[in-house]
Write a protein that holds these residues in place. Structure first.
Motif, PDB file in Angstrom:
ATOM      1  N   ALA A   1       0.746  -1.226  -0.071  1.00 57.42           N
ATOM      2  CA  ALA A   1      -0.053  -0.063   0.144  1.00 57.42           C
ATOM      3  C   ALA A   1       1.033   1.282   0.060  1.00 57.42           C
ATOM      4  CB  ALA A   1      -0.881   0.139   1.104  1.00 57.42           C
ATOM      5  N   TYR A   2       1.984   1.316   0.573  1.00 55.80           N
ATOM      6  CA  TYR A   2       2.663   2.386   0.738  1.00 55.80           C
ATOM      7  C   TYR A   2       3.441   2.592  -0.512  1.00 55.80           C
ATOM      8  CZ  TYR A   2       6.738   5.496   2.470  1.00 55.80           C
ATOM      9  OH  TYR A   2       7.441   6.422   2.770  1.00 55.80           O
ATOM     10  N   LYS A   3       3.780   1.649  -0.935  1.00 55.13           N
ATOM     11  CA  LYS A   3       4.520   1.743  -2.337  1.00 55.13           C
ATOM     12  C   LYS A   3       3.698   2.110  -3.449  1.00 55.13           C
ATOM     13  CE  LYS A   3       8.417  -1.530  -1.421  1.00 55.13           C
ATOM     14  NZ  LYS A   3       9.262  -2.836  -1.955  1.00 55.13           N
ATOM     15  N   ASN A   4       2.239   1.776  -3.485  1.00 54.00           N
ATOM     16  CA  ASN A   4       1.607   1.736  -4.569  1.00 54.00           C
ATOM     17  C   ASN A   4       0.725   2.925  -4.656  1.00 54.00           C
ATOM     18  OD1 ASN A   4       2.633  -0.300  -5.803  1.00 54.00           O
ATOM     19  ND2 ASN A   4       1.381  -1.946  -4.846  1.00 54.00           N
ATOM     20  N   SER A   5       0.633   3.735  -3.465  1.00 52.09           N
ATOM     21  CA  SER A   5      -0.479   4.683  -3.137  1.00 52.09           C
ATOM     22  C   SER A   5      -0.457   5.819  -3.803  1.00 52.09           C
ATOM     23  CB  SER A   5      -0.375   5.112  -1.609  1.00 52.09           C
ATOM     24  OG  SER A   5      -1.487   6.113  -1.467  1.00 52.09           O
ATOM     25  N   ASN A   6      -1.330   6.301  -4.684  1.00 54.01           N
ATOM     26  CA  ASN A   6      -1.300   7.329  -5.760  1.00 54.01           C
ATOM     27  C   ASN A   6      -1.740   8.685  -4.922  1.00 54.01           C
ATOM     28  OD1 ASN A   6      -1.025   6.088  -8.271  1.00 54.01           O
ATOM     29  ND2 ASN A   6      -3.285   5.461  -8.079  1.00 54.01           N
TER      30      ASN A   6
ATOM     31  N   LEU B   1      -0.374   8.952  -1.709  1.00 53.39           N
ATOM     32  CA  LEU B   1       0.785   9.410  -1.286  1.00 53.39           C
ATOM     33  C   LEU B   1       1.556  10.245  -2.159  1.00 53.39           C
ATOM     34  CD1 LEU B   1       1.911   6.620   1.208  1.00 53.39           C
ATOM     35  CD2 LEU B   1       1.696   8.851   1.683  1.00 53.39           C
ATOM     36  N   GLU B   2       1.471   9.815  -3.416  1.00 57.77           N
ATOM     37  CA  GLU B   2       2.235  10.457  -4.405  1.00 57.77           C
ATOM     38  C   GLU B   2       1.753  12.037  -4.646  1.00 57.77           C
ATOM     39  OE1 GLU B   2       4.811   9.599  -6.565  1.00 57.77           O
ATOM     40  OE2 GLU B   2       5.270   7.916  -5.065  1.00 57.77           O
ATOM     41  N   GLN B   3       0.475  12.059  -4.670  1.00 57.76           N
ATOM     42  CA  GLN B   3      -0.296  13.436  -4.948  1.00 57.76           C
ATOM     43  C   GLN B   3       0.244  14.192  -3.828  1.00 57.76           C
ATOM     44  OE1 GLN B   3      -4.256  13.319  -4.182  1.00 57.76           O
ATOM     45  NE2 GLN B   3      -4.468  15.545  -4.588  1.00 57.76           N
ATOM     46  N   ASN B   4       0.341  13.770  -2.508  1.00 66.59           N
ATOM     47  CA  ASN B   4       0.663  14.479  -1.431  1.00 66.59           C
ATOM     48  C   ASN B   4       2.104  14.871  -1.392  1.00 66.59           C
ATOM     49  OD1 ASN B   4      -1.880  15.292   0.527  1.00 66.59           O
ATOM     50  ND2 ASN B   4      -2.195  13.476  -0.465  1.00 66.59           N
ATOM     51  N   ARG B   5       3.000  13.975  -1.932  1.00 62.07           N
ATOM     52  CA  ARG B   5       4.371  14.216  -2.110  1.00 62.07           C
ATOM     53  C   ARG B   5       4.609  15.363  -2.928  1.00 62.07           C
ATOM     54  NH1 ARG B   5       5.643   7.893  -2.322  1.00 62.07           N
ATOM     55  NH2 ARG B   5       5.500   7.533  -0.144  1.00 62.07           N
ATOM     56  N   ALA B   6       4.122  15.522  -4.341  1.00 60.92           N
ATOM     57  CA  ALA B   6       4.138  16.483  -5.112  1.00 60.92           C
ATOM     58  C   ALA B   6       3.648  17.902  -4.667  1.00 60.92           C
ATOM     59  CB  ALA B   6       3.401  16.084  -6.507  1.00 60.92           C
ATOM     60  N   LEU B   7       2.639  17.770  -3.742  1.00 63.63           N
ATOM     61  CA  LEU B   7       2.099  18.845  -3.077  1.00 63.63           C
ATOM     62  C   LEU B   7       3.170  19.588  -1.952  1.00 63.63           C
ATOM     63  CD1 LEU B   7      -1.639  18.051  -2.412  1.00 63.63           C
ATOM     64  CD2 LEU B   7      -0.705  19.724  -4.394  1.00 63.63           C
ATOM     65  N   LEU B   8       3.884  18.540  -1.725  1.00 64.26           N
ATOM     66  CA  LEU B   8       4.962  19.006  -0.561  1.00 64.26           C
ATOM     67  C   LEU B   8       6.019  19.494  -1.381  1.00 64.26           C
ATOM     68  CD1 LEU B   8       6.193  19.062   2.179  1.00 64.26           C
ATOM     69  CD2 LEU B   8       7.031  16.778   2.044  1.00 64.26           C
ATOM     70  N   ARG B   9       6.349  19.086  -2.490  1.00 62.50           N
ATOM     71  CA  ARG B   9       7.489  19.889  -3.330  1.00 62.50           C
ATOM     72  C   ARG B   9       7.057  20.949  -3.958  1.00 62.50           C
ATOM     73  NH1 ARG B   9       7.640  14.078  -5.257  1.00 62.50           N
ATOM     74  NH2 ARG B   9       6.566  14.651  -7.262  1.00 62.50           N
ATOM     75  N   ALA B  10       5.683  21.111  -4.075  1.00 58.14           N
ATOM     76  CA  ALA B  10       5.369  22.568  -4.723  1.00 58.14           C
ATOM     77  C   ALA B  10       5.438  23.552  -3.365  1.00 58.14           C
ATOM     78  CB  ALA B  10       4.032  22.495  -5.028  1.00 58.14           C
ATOM     79  N   ALA B  11       5.176  22.935  -2.124  1.00 56.42           N
ATOM     80  CA  ALA B  11       5.526  24.011  -0.890  1.00 56.42           C
ATOM     81  C   ALA B  11       7.004  24.144  -0.859  1.00 56.42           C
ATOM     82  CB  ALA B  11       4.903  23.576   0.234  1.00 56.42           C
ATOM     83  N   ASP B  12       7.776  23.252  -1.152  1.00 59.16           N
ATOM     84  CA  ASP B  12       9.206  23.555  -1.066  1.00 59.16           C
ATOM     85  C   ASP B  12       9.754  24.442  -2.040  1.00 59.16           C
ATOM     86  OD1 ASP B  12       9.464  21.401   0.727  1.00 59.16           O
ATOM     87  OD2 ASP B  12      10.269  19.977  -0.745  1.00 59.16           O
TER      88      ASP B  12
ATOM     89  N   ALA C   1     -11.906  -3.910  -2.427  1.00 60.31           N
ATOM     90  CA  ALA C   1     -11.446  -2.840  -1.662  1.00 60.31           C
ATOM     91  C   ALA C   1      -9.918  -3.022  -1.420  1.00 60.31           C
ATOM     92  CB  ALA C   1     -12.585  -3.042  -0.289  1.00 60.31           C
ATOM     93  N   TYR C   2      -9.709  -4.413  -1.194  1.00 62.39           N
ATOM     94  CA  TYR C   2      -8.058  -4.375  -1.050  1.00 62.39           C
ATOM     95  C   TYR C   2      -7.381  -4.008  -2.016  1.00 62.39           C
ATOM     96  CZ  TYR C   2      -3.956  -7.451   0.038  1.00 62.39           C
ATOM     97  OH  TYR C   2      -2.666  -7.888   0.558  1.00 62.39           O
ATOM     98  N   LYS C   3      -7.936  -4.294  -3.317  1.00 61.81           N
ATOM     99  CA  LYS C   3      -7.027  -3.924  -4.334  1.00 61.81           C
ATOM    100  C   LYS C   3      -6.949  -2.472  -4.605  1.00 61.81           C
ATOM    101  CE  LYS C   3      -6.807  -4.349  -9.333  1.00 61.81           C
ATOM    102  NZ  LYS C   3      -7.052  -2.849  -9.798  1.00 61.81           N
ATOM    103  N   ALA C   4      -8.211  -1.591  -4.042  1.00 63.62           N
ATOM    104  CA  ALA C   4      -7.874  -0.266  -4.060  1.00 63.62           C
ATOM    105  C   ALA C   4      -7.036   0.333  -2.984  1.00 63.62           C
ATOM    106  CB  ALA C   4      -9.333   0.287  -3.824  1.00 63.62           C
ATOM    107  N   ALA C   5      -6.993  -0.512  -1.902  1.00 62.68           N
ATOM    108  CA  ALA C   5      -5.968   0.222  -0.939  1.00 62.68           C
ATOM    109  C   ALA C   5      -4.522  -0.395  -0.927  1.00 62.68           C
ATOM    110  CB  ALA C   5      -6.652  -0.470   0.607  1.00 62.68           C
ATOM    111  N   VAL C   6      -4.400  -1.634  -1.297  1.00 67.39           N
ATOM    112  CA  VAL C   6      -3.127  -2.236  -1.371  1.00 67.39           C
ATOM    113  C   VAL C   6      -2.407  -2.142  -2.945  1.00 67.39           C
ATOM    114  CG1 VAL C   6      -1.633  -4.127  -1.035  1.00 67.39           C
ATOM    115  CG2 VAL C   6      -3.588  -3.748   0.416  1.00 67.39           C
ATOM    116  N   GLY C   7      -3.238  -1.933  -4.176  1.00 65.25           N
ATOM    117  CA  GLY C   7      -2.637  -1.767  -5.301  1.00 65.25           C
ATOM    118  C   GLY C   7      -2.688  -3.079  -6.210  1.00 65.25           C
ATOM    119  N   ARG C   8      -3.283  -4.320  -5.550  1.00 66.25           N
ATOM    120  CA  ARG C   8      -3.301  -5.327  -6.281  1.00 66.25           C
ATOM    121  C   ARG C   8      -4.228  -6.275  -5.552  1.00 66.25           C
ATOM    122  NH1 ARG C   8      -0.420  -8.371  -2.730  1.00 66.25           N
ATOM    123  NH2 ARG C   8       1.490  -7.334  -1.890  1.00 66.25           N
ATOM    124  N   TYR C   9      -4.771  -7.412  -6.111  1.00 62.96           N
ATOM    125  CA  TYR C   9      -5.699  -8.462  -5.607  1.00 62.96           C
ATOM    126  C   TYR C   9      -4.965  -9.195  -4.350  1.00 62.96           C
ATOM    127  CZ  TYR C   9      -9.498  -7.661  -8.745  1.00 62.96           C
ATOM    128  OH  TYR C   9     -10.404  -6.862  -9.389  1.00 62.96           O
TER     129      TYR C   9
END
Length: 458
Positions: free
Chosen positions: A38-43, A45-56, A207-215
């Motif tokens: 989930a940590y590796k595949n989360s969109n 998280l990617e979105q908020n990392r990009a927002l953080l870079r914008a704040a940088d 729901a697992y696929k949506a949360a984790v990124g795969r079945y």
């Protein structure tokens, strides 16, 4: 049972159970595996990392305001007058300007941007907690649904045996047709419940696929209980110190206080230095150097209004901070109570299962001796099934409560859980751009990578 119904049940069993069975094998997927994926595949998280870079980049832009602004100016003018039928003149100029003093507004803007970055980092931790908790919920829901399907399948088999026995006893006159009909009705009900459980499993897998990124693959048993504080007061104390929402609210208060200073600095004088060198089409050079002092004297009350607005914003952010602490403490209290309630439900369910099992065994034996009816046996079997189902639900709720407590304390993170994977470093990008480099360090690194693999463009 009709042919169409049997096909429906078989199809759902196949769909729900492929790649999602509880198995203790070495290759079984653990809760840790699910959280890592989930940590590796989360969109999100990617979105908020990009927002953080914008704040940088806001920090870089604020720092750039302290540096000279150099402009290149090329002009060409055509004039037509009574005395001159047409004249075209051109010039080239290089101009530089530097703010020497602005009442401290630019420095305050840099500090505010830095505090905003730290607040955005805290927000990223909150998102990380949400992503990991969603993985926990999805994992436990799939496991619970699988166990419910297994219980439903066992129940169908058991009632099928009861129906067969009722029909045999009906043939020899030991029971009436009513007993057979009751068994048939209960079998149809159990088959319907099984289909519903299989539908829940299919939904849980999505729901697992949506949360984790795969079945889900084959799932292992329940995870070990995470380390928790010894008391609710200890949990609240930890939460107040570490919860990201409180840290983010603290940063907002600091930013609002800096904004008050910026609003006041806007009424102070500003000093700018300018330098200009130009050449016209006649080959004449002109150069100038100057200082400019300016101060706004009257804006119709706008500057004073901006200061009052900043003060109100500071008061609002302070209230939000106090409210954030209250909500976090409340959430910790609710989560602590949830753990206690779920533990009690698990213990009660264990007692209920033992009693229901004894009742079912006794009722079935008494029915063989003619002292109990088929309905009594079916009711006892249903009570045992309900007890086992309640145990599955209570166990799932207990483990969700464990991780909900960690989340309420601000500790549901990759680092605290020691998941053993590299984590996103929010300081890496910030350190690369905080001094407002003219050329991006990341761009230079990318150029080197492309050159190394022979893809550098000419």
């Amino acid at each position: 049972m009709g042919y169409g119904f049997r096909n429906t049940v078989a199809g759902l069993i196949s769909m729900a159970c492929v790649g999602a069975v509880v198995a203790p094998s070495a290759s079984a997927e653990t809760l840790t595996d699910a959280m890592i994926a989930a940590y590796k595949n989360s969109n999100l998280l990617e979105q908020n990392r990009a927002l953080l870079r914008a704040a940088d980049e806001d920090v870089a832009q604020a720092i750039a305001s302290l540096r000279p602004i150099i402009s290149f100016i090329a002009s060409s003018t055509y004039s037509d007058t009574v005395l001159n039928s047409g004249d075209l003149s051109s010039s080239l100029a290089l101009q530089a300007s530097l703010n020497l003093y602005d009442g401290g507004a630019n420095r305050l803007a840099i500090d505010a941007a830095k505090e905003t970055v730290l607040g955005a980092r805290a927000g990223l931790v909150s998102v990380e907690q949400g992503v990991l908790f969603s993985a926990v919920q999805a994992y436990l829901d799939v496991r619970s649904a699988l166990e419910s399907v297994s219980l439903g399948q066992n129940n169908v088999r058991l009632i099928t045996e009861q129906l067969r026995a009722a029909r045999d006893r009906f043939e020899v006159g030991e029971v009436t047709r009513t007993d057979v009909s009751l068994a048939e009705s209960r079998l149809a009900a159990s088959q319907s419940s099984l289909v519903a459980a299989q539908g829940e499993l299919a939904a849980s897998r999505e729901a697992y696929k949506a949360a984790v990124g795969r079945y889900p693959k084959a799932l292992s048993g329940l995870p070990r209980v995470p380390s928790l504080p010894k008391s609710a007061d200890e949990a609240r104390s930890i939460a107040v110190r570490t919860h990201p929402s409180i840290e983010a609210a603290q940063r907002e208060v600091t930013v609002s206080e800096l904004n008050i200073g910026r609003a006041r600095a806007a009424r102070r004088p500003s000093v700018d230095a300018t330098a200009r060198f130009s050449r016209n089409d006649a080959g004449q050079d002109n150069s100038s150097v100057g200082l400019e002092l300016s101060q706004t004297l009257y804006t119709g009350g706008a500057l004073k209004s901006a200061e009052r607005q900043a003060l109100a914003g500071r008061d609002a952010d302070r209230a939000n901070l106090h409210r954030s602490v209250q909500l976090v403490e409340q959430d910790v209290g609710n989560s602590w109570a949830g753990v206690a309630v779920s533990r009690a439900q698990v213990e009660a369910s264990d007692k209920r299962i033992r009693a229901a099992q004894l009742a079912f065994d006794g009722t079935r034996e008494e029915a063989r001796l003619g002292a109990r009816t088929t309905l009594d046996v079916l009711d006892a079997e249903q009570e045992l099934l309900d007890a086992r189902t309640a145990r599955v639900e209570a166990e799932t709720s207990l483990f969700k409560a464990y991780y909900a407590l960690l989340s309420s304390m601000g500790l549901l993170t990759v680092d605290h859980l020691k998941l053993g994977i590299p984590t996103y470093d929010p300081a890496a990008y910030y350190n690369a751009v905080k001094n407002a480099p003219v050329r991006s360090v990341q761009g230079d690194q990318l150029d080197r990578v492309l050159k190394g693999i022979g893809r550098e463009s000419n």
